[in-house]
Design an enzyme around this catalytic site. Structure first.
Site, mmCIF file in Angstrom:
data_model
loop_
_atom_site.group_PDB
_atom_site.id
_atom_site.type_symbol
_atom_site.label_atom_id
_atom_site.label_comp_id
_atom_site.label_asym_id
_atom_site.label_seq_id
_atom_site.Cartn_x
_atom_site.Cartn_y
_atom_site.Cartn_z
ATOM 1 N N GLY A 96 0.805 -1.211 0.000
ATOM 2 C CA GLY A 96 0.000 0.000 0.000
ATOM 3 C C GLY A 96 0.840 1.263 0.000
ATOM 4 N N HIS A 111 4.771 1.943 -7.791
ATOM 5 C CA HIS A 111 3.810 0.830 -7.713
ATOM 6 C C HIS A 111 2.900 0.818 -8.949
ATOM 7 C CE1 HIS A 111 4.425 1.584 -3.250
ATOM 8 N NE2 HIS A 111 4.678 0.294 -3.346
#
Length: 271
Positions: A27, A33
């Site tokens: 996260g 990402h």
């Protein structure tokens, strides 16, 4: 985009699909990402992202409790780039996980020297995910180059039919490698942190013509003068991570430092 929180619901969902392209994350997503998700989207099948802060890779004195958690924003970003499904398991997902050991030849070097538990925890939780999801492809950022090699080694030796893909480092405009831990830096520390990639690239460009030990000593000296605490500054073989004394093709220059309690890593593959 579908959001799944229970193992049972994920198992039911996955019965509909054969080709799963998997991006495991903790996260606090940034452009690094998202580049993994964009790469996964290029392959046939569905793209599945997991968001789970893995307690197995943190030692008691490390930053598990303060690791940034931004699920609401993460889900918005994933929806924007056409992720198909996000698995957000509950905190007890790691409970009862089979404890595995990463390849010692790779895991006892670089980050593994100061974090001996770290890669065992990563391999253990990833195996837990892999056994559940059985992905066809899995995607990792090359900022964590050692992790990429260790997971690649694990998959090669396993019975899993999963292909691993390394995705290039994504950097901030000032060159700092993107990391969730960058958010923990103060504004003043953030300015200093930008110099890490400059030192890395300057050193890498000299590696073909200057003595590596000299460059290592000078690099550490420069970093320490900027208040970085240096964990390692290593010229190594990009396949084995063995330290090298003389430049060779595809030498990896890998760095880990601590700045005001925030651990930063970076690397440069010198071709």
């Amino acid at each position: 985009m579908q959001i799944i929180r229970s193992v049972k619901d994920l198992e039911t969902f996955l019965q509909q699909y054969e080709d799963i392209n998997f991006v495991p994350t903790m996260g606090n997503l940034h452009a690094g990402h998202l580049s993994l998700v964009s790469e996964a989207n290029k392959y046939d099948g569905i793209t599945l992202v997991s968001i789970f802060v893995n307690p197995l890779q943190f030692a008691p004195n490390e930053d598990l409790d303060i690791y940034p958690r931004t699920e609401k924003q993460d889900l918005k970003e994933l929806e924007k780039i056409n992720c198909d499904v996000v698995f957000c398991p509950k905190p007890d997902f790691a409970k009862g996980v089979k404890k595995l050991h990463a390849n010692a030849d790779l895991s006892k070097k670089l980050c593994g020297i100061s974090r001996p538990h770290f890669f065992h925890g990563i391999v253990s939780i990833l195996n837990h995910f892999f056994q559940l999801i059985k992905p066809k492809n899995v995607f990792f950022g090359l900022k964590d180059y050692q992790q990429y090699l260790i997971v690649k080694d694990f998959l090669t030796k396993s019975t899993l039919k999963t292909n691993i893909h390394g995705v290039p480092i994504v950097r901030e405009p000032d060159g700092l490698a993107m990391s969730s831990r960058n958010n923990l830096l103060t504004p003043d520390q953030r300015l200093i942190a930008a110099k890490l990639s400059v030192i890395l690239k300057d050193t890498a460009h000299q590696a073909k013509i200057k003595n590596l030990e000299y460059l290592r000593v000078e690099g550490i000296k420069t970093l320490e003068e900027l208040n970085f605490k240096v964990d390692y500054f290593s010229f190594c073989n990009s396949s084995t991570l063995e330290e090298i004394d003389e430049f060779e093709a595809n030498t990896l220059l890998a760095i880990a430092v601590n700045l005001g309690g925030v651990r930063l890593i970076d690397n440069f593959l010198i071709q």
